[in-house]
Design a protein around this motif. Structure first.
Motif, short mmCIF file in Angstrom:
data_model
loop_
_atom_site.label_atom_id
_atom_site.label_comp_id
_atom_site.label_asym_id
_atom_site.label_seq_id
_atom_site.Cartn_x
_atom_site.Cartn_y
_atom_site.Cartn_z
N ASP A 1 1.46 3.85 -3.40
CA ASP A 1 1.01 4.81 -3.87
C ASP A 1 0.72 5.91 -2.63
O ASP A 1 -0.41 6.97 -3.46
N LEU A 2 1.21 6.46 -1.66
CA LEU A 2 1.58 7.46 -0.55
C LEU A 2 1.85 8.74 -1.64
O LEU A 2 0.92 10.02 -1.16
N THR A 3 2.50 8.78 -2.98
CA THR A 3 2.77 9.86 -3.59
C THR A 3 1.05 10.16 -4.24
O THR A 3 0.92 11.61 -4.09
N LEU B 1 7.80 7.55 -2.16
CA LEU B 1 8.39 7.10 -3.80
C LEU B 1 9.89 6.52 -3.42
O LEU B 1 10.02 5.52 -4.38
N ALA B 2 9.91 5.51 -2.08
CA ALA B 2 10.97 4.68 -1.81
C ALA B 2 10.54 3.28 -2.35
O ALA B 2 11.55 3.17 -3.24
N LEU B 3 9.49 3.20 -2.70
CA LEU B 3 9.34 1.96 -3.74
C LEU B 3 9.59 2.10 -5.23
O LEU B 3 9.34 1.11 -5.54
N THR B 4 9.25 3.35 -5.25
CA THR B 4 9.22 3.30 -6.94
C THR B 4 10.43 4.32 -7.83
O THR B 4 10.88 4.01 -8.55
N TYR C 1 1.13 -1.14 0.05
CA TYR C 1 -0.18 -0.51 0.66
C TYR C 1 1.02 1.36 0.12
O TYR C 1 0.67 2.48 -0.74
N ALA C 2 2.01 1.25 0.55
CA ALA C 2 3.13 2.36 0.49
C ALA C 2 3.17 2.87 -0.61
O ALA C 2 3.31 3.96 -0.50
#
Lengths: 293, 293, 293, 293, 293
Positions: free
Chosen positions: A57-59, A235-238, A54-55
């Motif tokens: 899409d935090l952007t 952003l970290a995961l992207t 889920y994290a």
């Protein structure tokens, strides 16, 4: 102030002047880079969150609020610039007013009244000089502060010098009128110049002693802080380690705009962007000397 | 008002002042967090909507309307700030006008006319003081309200004190003119100062008794409410429990901007952001005392 | 106008006032909901367009134009509010001007000239009252219209009452001057008050009889219509039946902004948002009565 | 100008007036539709570019520049509207000034001096009429053009008629002063009205002969052109034949905003949106006739 | 300046004028194209980064900052245009003032006083001409610069010619007053025209010698540079070789806006967009000659 060449791009881009925001921000930028690195390491290498977490899409939040933060910063930029430009206009009026008063006195006074001419030759530039000093005094800045400031060096001696100078100008003009050297009609034509000095001084004081409402100043800083501090989570995961320069750059842009606005909104200091009051006072002196002789 | 240091970021970010929006909003923020939790629980854990559900893309709406809401809030911010700054300008003019009148009276009056000097030394600062009281009275606020307000403590006694003071100033000046202490030309040079007091008072009253049109105020609140209340529906499937801080934060930003605007748009109160009218009146008093002697 | 409490959120959000845009828009909102339902039914259940149909990405257009439509609406909001606020300022000047004239006449007139005092006590508030009536007449609204309006009740009788009142004020002042009751210097100090009435009236007429250019008004409506009418085509495949509330809500926001602007841009009517001209005229009456005695 | 009903949506949306942008743009819209069709055919049916082609994401550019183009158009809209509204304000001042001068002359002139009254009754409205003609002359438009314009019908006869009328007004007033029909104090009270005519005329000329800088006008057109011409490349693979209406609609919106701005920024012509100068001149004539008798 | 036809789209789009930004930018555009090509080659063909590389999503940063950069450029555009338009207004006031003074002198002076008439016929246009020269001198530009400029050709001779001309006008008027050719009342009616020349000159100098704060000018350039230089990293994997035109076009738009602003913000030069001061001075000359005879 120094007159820069607005068309010199290389200089503007690569030269880091003394007051460049990148200098002031350097420690924060380093902190932000380290902080981003920490978040990336945590999410990607330690927790090994998958791409479908889920994290990721935090952007969305930063997109939705991107408008709001940009507009707020432009609001900040506009109000700060308006103050700076109003300050410049006021000192421009001071030049005009000094010139007009000098021209009128030169014309109105009898050729042989050197005493009075010398008086105006000295007292008109004196107003500009005393206004500059007055605006740079600490006590002017804290004029409307509710807290007492006994620590200020000029706390005791709060004589309002510009008012004194204005009074002596008006006094002299009235004297000339009383002794029939200038007529009533002439007195009326001098009225605007007489009142103008005090009006300019009051408007400068207003800009100096009233920053924008604390609520806005504080909210904008809180908003920038929360916006940037939450950026790396999404952003970290992207972006992986690219998160570090991206977050740092976004922080640099947002904080710079706020920093420049802070510097610009008080144009009566001694920074590189502040108004060249001394230079203007010099010009007034030269102009008046050239006119009144 | 207290003079804050605009460059003190730590203080601005971490100190929660008495009037900080986060205090006022706390109950609503808690409600919003609970509400978001409820929606997420409902969609993800109870209904078990799959990722391909139509609900997932509801955020499109918030993207499309993101511009509109941000711009509307900036419109709100601009108009509120303009009123605040206009109020500050008006009180600045009051300072200038008081100083100019004092200087002119000091120059125009014969040295031995201590009686008249004392009159002006007292009555000029009195205008500022009475204007402050007038603007803080409840009856001034509801001046244009169509509903009667018999509950107001000052409902009966609606004497317009600043008008009275202005009248006594003009009366005295005319008296001096009638007794030939000041000439007709001098009367003309005093004209602007005479009219200015009443103009400033009227403009302050306008800001005080006319909030922005109810339609806008009400529409903006409705818009924020509907925007935020529908947010979790779309976000729940994308962000899971992260929906809770995201929705709360977006609500915090939007509502804060409206709250600050509400506080700023009436600058004549006693909040932390309101204009330091008492301090300004004090300064006028000091200036006039220093000039007229 | 009624003075609302800007901090009362619940009331603003849940109370539907008489002039709330949701009332005016209700039929259109119902139509839009039905229309969206039709499109969704057509695309999803009748044509059974697959998710990969080209139609799915039509929303790109709405994203690209989202900026433009929001900015246009903010332009509309700003200009409408500026007119409203300018109208308020003009009536504020009328208050100031009436007060100043009353104070000056009270001071300038001999104590025993009750006749002239009574004249001014009546004629100054009369200007405000006649201006209000003048601005609410249909013939003032269509003053610059190229089409004739014989259907208007006040078509024939187009005497310009405020001009008449202004003339009688100036006439009386000149009379006093001719009979040496006021001197030439005093006449000069009254000059601004004399001209001000007519200037205020002319500026109010300008706001009343000149809506924003037809091109903009018409283009904005066309744009909103085409934008909203094409929305469901793209959304249907992404949002399914959620398209219905989403389209309706977006339409509600866009149309409301235009509707409020329409109402605000003519501040001299009798709507809830219009200026409380009668109340202001009353206040002028009270102030003048209090001053002139 | 005709007074339109801002609340008549149906009319605004469906009626295509003579000056509607859709008429002017029709050929370009047809061209744009054909052009888009060509690109779609080329990419999708001829080259058969797959969905994964790099071309598909070209729309990123249009997203990134969407802000810039919208803001530029709003800048254009704001400046054009400001000129239009300033023009309206100037003609409003002309009304006020004509009325004030007429009222003052009616009051100042002896009842039996019908000759002078007739003079002012004719010459005050004449100023408005001559200003209208002056502003609609081609030679006024090209006043500041560096190229000579011998082709203009009024090239030779460049007498400045409004200046002549202003001179005759001032001349007559001075004549009255010289013959002691009006006193020196009265001359001073007429000073603003005398100077105002020429100031209004000069400001109108400024709006007429100075369009916004060529750089902006040209850059905005270039930007719109390049933006729209590149749109179908990216959209074709995403939207297929839907690209045609989408591109055409976006072009319609962007070009319309520029077209309306072009029409509005010169408010002194004979278009539907231009200021009703003739009507205003008529009103001045009626007002002056009603006042001066 | 040449008067362009704002409705000529073809010309605006396809004609590259001498001062077109595309000429100035050509080298940078070529560099940007080559640079983009290098990045694409590096990422796609040399490093062969896969589509799932983290680098692909770098464009998120450009989206988030897209608002900020657009708004900053519009801020720049607005302030530059405001200066340009203020400059135009000032020269418009100069026209009005010259005309008004000429009309008044024509009316006030006895018909047979050809000497004085000739004086004003020559000296009024002289003010405009000398102001133009003064504003185009290098020493005016660097008036407030802290660095000395001994290299300027006009460094030594810093007589302020416009002040001299203004002085001679005021001197002559006072002379007429002293010799009772004009009365005291007339002197008062000439007061505004006398002061206006110097006020206009001072305001033009302010625009000339004060560019917008260096911090903004430098920050905007830094921001554009960093924004564009990082663009290809993200775009390369999405757009392949299409990255080259896309990056170049975005750079063209952003840099053009900054370039045009730079040119417009100093309206007193000799560029194609600068104010036609010579033409305006010519018109003043013609008007004054026509009036004073």
């Amino acid at each position: 102030m120094f007159y820069y060449n607005p068309k010199d791009w290389l200089n503007a881009i690569f030269r880091i002047t003394k007051s460049d925001t990148i200098r002031t921000l350097m420690p924060s930028l380093v902190f932000m880079a380290l902080y981003s690195w920490g978040i990336v390491y945590l999410e990607v290498y330690y927790l090994k969150l998958s791409e479908t977490s889920y994290a990721k899409d935090l952007t969305i939040m930063h997109s939705l609020l991107g408008f709001a933060i940009s507009m707020l910063l432009v609001f900040r930029t506009n109000t700060a610039y308006d103050r700076w430009w109003e300050g410049r206009k006021l000192w421009g009026s001071l030049v005009n007013n000094s010139r007009n008063l000098a021209i009128k006195m030169q014309v109105y006074l009898p050729d042989d009244d050197q005493g009075t001419k010398t008086f105006f030759r000295q007292v008109i530039p004196l107003y500009a000089a005393s206004l500059q000093k007055h605006l740079q005094k600490q006590s002017t800045k804290f004029q409307l502060d509710e807290k007492p400031h006994p620590e200020l060096p000029d706390f005791k001696d709060n004589t309002h010098v510009p008012n004194r100078v204005a009074e002596s100008i008006i006094n002299k003009i009235y004297d000339l009128y009383k002794h029939k050297i200038i007529s009533g009609d002439q007195l009326i034509t001098l009225n605007e110049e007489m009142a103008s000095f005090t009006n300019i001084c009051g408007a400068c004081e207003r800009i100096k002693n009233t920053p924008i409402p604390f609520s806005y100043s504080s909210f904008i800083k809180k908003f920038i802080f929360l916006y940037v501090i939450t950026l790396p989570f999404g952003l970290a995961l992207t972006l992986g380690y690219f998160t570090i320069p991206v977050t740092t750059f976004i922080f640099y842009v947002l904080a710079s705009l706020e920093l420049i606005a802070e510097e610009i909104e008080d144009p009566f200091g001694t920074d590189i962007n502040d108004l060249p009051m001394e230079k203007i006072a010099d010009n007034i002196n030269n102009n008046v000397k050239e006119i009144l002789k």
